[in-house]
Structure formats: structure tokens, C-alpha cells
Write an enzyme that holds these catalytic residues in place. Structure first.
Site, mmCIF file in Angstrom:
data_model
loop_
_atom_site.group_PDB
_atom_site.id
_atom_site.type_symbol
_atom_site.label_atom_id
_atom_site.label_comp_id
_atom_site.label_asym_id
_atom_site.label_seq_id
_atom_site.Cartn_x
_atom_site.Cartn_y
_atom_site.Cartn_z
ATOM 1 C CD GLU A 164 8.287 -14.832 -76.958
ATOM 2 O OE1 GLU A 164 9.205 -15.306 -76.237
ATOM 3 O OE2 GLU A 164 7.553 -13.904 -76.590
ATOM 4 C CG ASP A 207 17.518 -16.867 -71.530
ATOM 5 O OD1 ASP A 207 16.352 -16.458 -71.454
ATOM 6 O OD2 ASP A 207 18.166 -16.908 -72.592
#
Length: 271
Positions: free
Chosen positions: A53, A64
Site C-alpha cells: 500500500e 494516522d
């Protein structure tokens, strides 16, 4: 060139036939530099990762944790553009022949142009996108363009996702389903194996798509545990941390090789 959804499907089917789970690596484009990011991604793919990815860094990466936020900030400060992300996909796929997806928030793609992004990603040999914050009910335009270009649309589900919504999400997705092992942002932590296994079980009840688990997996032992019940194990923060800790690029790539080899061994030993 059309996208590589079929390559992704074939790769996951072949891995399942081997009786093991896939190792999926995440690294952001442009980190530590564009060229350095390409080298890092090639390294993990050459060292045992089955799929990668490529993160599209965003200025507001709300899902995140601090490690990936740091890498994203460094990439953006270095002037990273979406063209660099597409280049990263192209070079990583061309060098390894393995499936390469982009993992992104929706806003950068919408601003860039949905059709433009899908076309350029397919032309680069990309396999699809993991869209972490795009609601399935607002995804029709993207899915239309992705389908025309032969790209996967991978949605994220979480332990809090109810069964009815799981059915809606998995019916709209392609490639695989990304199951978040825990609630919260990405990072290195203790995974809740029971919760993740239950989410995989509930997701499989709604689809024949492979179910891959990420968020919190960072060690070979954790990878082996998750590989015991999932079709794929996604690791990101540990790879980024290895590069952040390295004093130079050569050391960083060596650390990535060692980590990938260990995680691949863990994944392969999980069943």
C-alpha cells in the site's frame, strides 16, 4: 493500460491456495524522499511482502498515529505531489510485478479529479485504492471510474461496524476488505486478537472477498497470530519507524529487509 485488480485477485487466491495469509506492507510515498520511498517499497516487496500500500500523504491525517504523521509531514515538506505518488506506484510495480495499491484519504483525490486520478493510477499499473474515510454511500462516482479502469475499491471496516453496514460495505467493495483490528489511529500497540478475529468472522459472513487485518500489527508474533484467522496481515507503522530510526538510507533499507523477512516468516508460520 488498465488497472491490476485481476492481478490483486489472482495474488490473493494463489496465497490462499498455499494455505497462508498475505503480508501487506504500507509505506508513504515521498518518504524519506521520492527516490528513497521508491527504494524502500521495492525493498519490502523484494524481501517477502506480497502486496504494498503506497500512502498518499495528507496534511490532516486524522486516522494516522504520530509515526505515520511524521513521515507524511516530511514527505509534504519535501514537496511531494500526486504525480510523485503515481510515479512511485509505477516504478514499484514495474520492478517487482506485484500488486501496488494507493491508500488515501478522500479529499486529495476529489481535489485532484476523480477520473484523472483513476486513469493515471491505472496507467501506472496500480491495483486500486484503499479509501479509509470515504463513506460507502458517497462512493458511487469513484467506484464507477475505478471499475472502468480495472481498479479495486477497498473499504475499511472496524469492530464497531454493525452487521447491516458490513453487508453494505462489502457488497460495494472489491479486491479485499480492510479490517481494522482495533478502534483508534494507526500505531504500534497490543492487538485485540479476539476482537479482530470476531470482526473477520462477521465480515466473512457477508462476502467472499478476502479479509485482511491491519492497524497495530508490528511484530512477527503478532503477524503470526493474525495470519491464523485473516487472509492478509497489513503492517505500516513498524516499517515507517524502521526508516525514521535509521541514520542513513543504506541502514534504513537494511532494517526494512530484516523486518520484512521476519514478518513474512511470522505470516507464513501463522497456520
Amino acid at each position: 493500460m488498465s488497472g491490476n485488480l485481476q492481478l490483486l485477485n489472482d495474488t490473493l487466491a494463489s496465497i490462499r491456495a498455499e494455505g497462508r495469509a498475505a503480508l501487506i506492507a504500507y509505506l508513504p510515498a515521498g518518504f524519506p524522499t521520492v527516490d528513497g520511498g521508491v527504494a524502500a517499497i521495492k525493498t519490502v516487496l523484494d524481501s517477502g511482502a506480497d502486496i504494498v500500500e503506497v500512502g498518499l500523504p495528507h496534511s490532516d491525517p486524522v486516522l494516522d498515529g504520530p509515526v505515520i504523521q511524521t513521515a507524511d509531514d516530511l514527505a509534504l515538506r519535501g514537496g511531494l505531489k500526486i504525480a510523485d505518488v503515481i510515479r512511485t506506484v509505477r516504478e514499484a510495480h514495474a520492478a517487482t510485478g506485484k500488486p501496488v495499491l494507493v491508500m488515501s484519504y478522500w479529499n486529495p483525490i476529489a481535489r485532484y479529479g476523480i477520473e484523472r486520478f483513476a486513469t493515471e493510477l491505472a496507467d501506472a499499473g496500480g491495483a486500486g485504492c484503499i479509501l479509509s474515510d470515504l463513506p460507502v454511500q458517497e462512493s458511487a462516482t469513484w467506484r464507477d471510474h475505478a471499475g472502468k479502469q480495472g481498479l479495486a475499491t477497498v473499504f475499511v471496516v472496524a469492530p464497531s461496524t454493525r452487521d447491516e453496514r458490513l453487508r453494505r460495505i462489502t457488497a460495494a467493495g472489491s479486491g479485499f476488505v480492510y479490517a481494522a483490528s482495533t478502534m483508534g489511529v494507526t500505531g504500534v500497540r497490543e492487538t485485540d486478537g479476539a476482537s479482530a478475529a470476531d470482526l473477520v468472522r462477521r465480515t466473512r459472513a457477508t462476502t467472499d472477498l478476502p479479509v485482511c487485518v491491519g492497524i497495530g500489527v508490528s511484530t512477527p508474533d503478532q503477524a503470526a497470530e493474525v495470519a491464523g484467522f485473516a487472509d492478509g496481515v497489513a503492517v505500516g507503522t513498524a516499517f515507517v519507524q524502521a526508516l525514521l530510526d535509521a541514520p542513513d538510507e543504506t541502514t534504513g533499507l537494511a532494517s526494512l529487509r530484516a523486518l520484512t523477512t521476519a514478518l513474512a516468516r511470522g505470516v507464513r508460520g501463522g497456520r
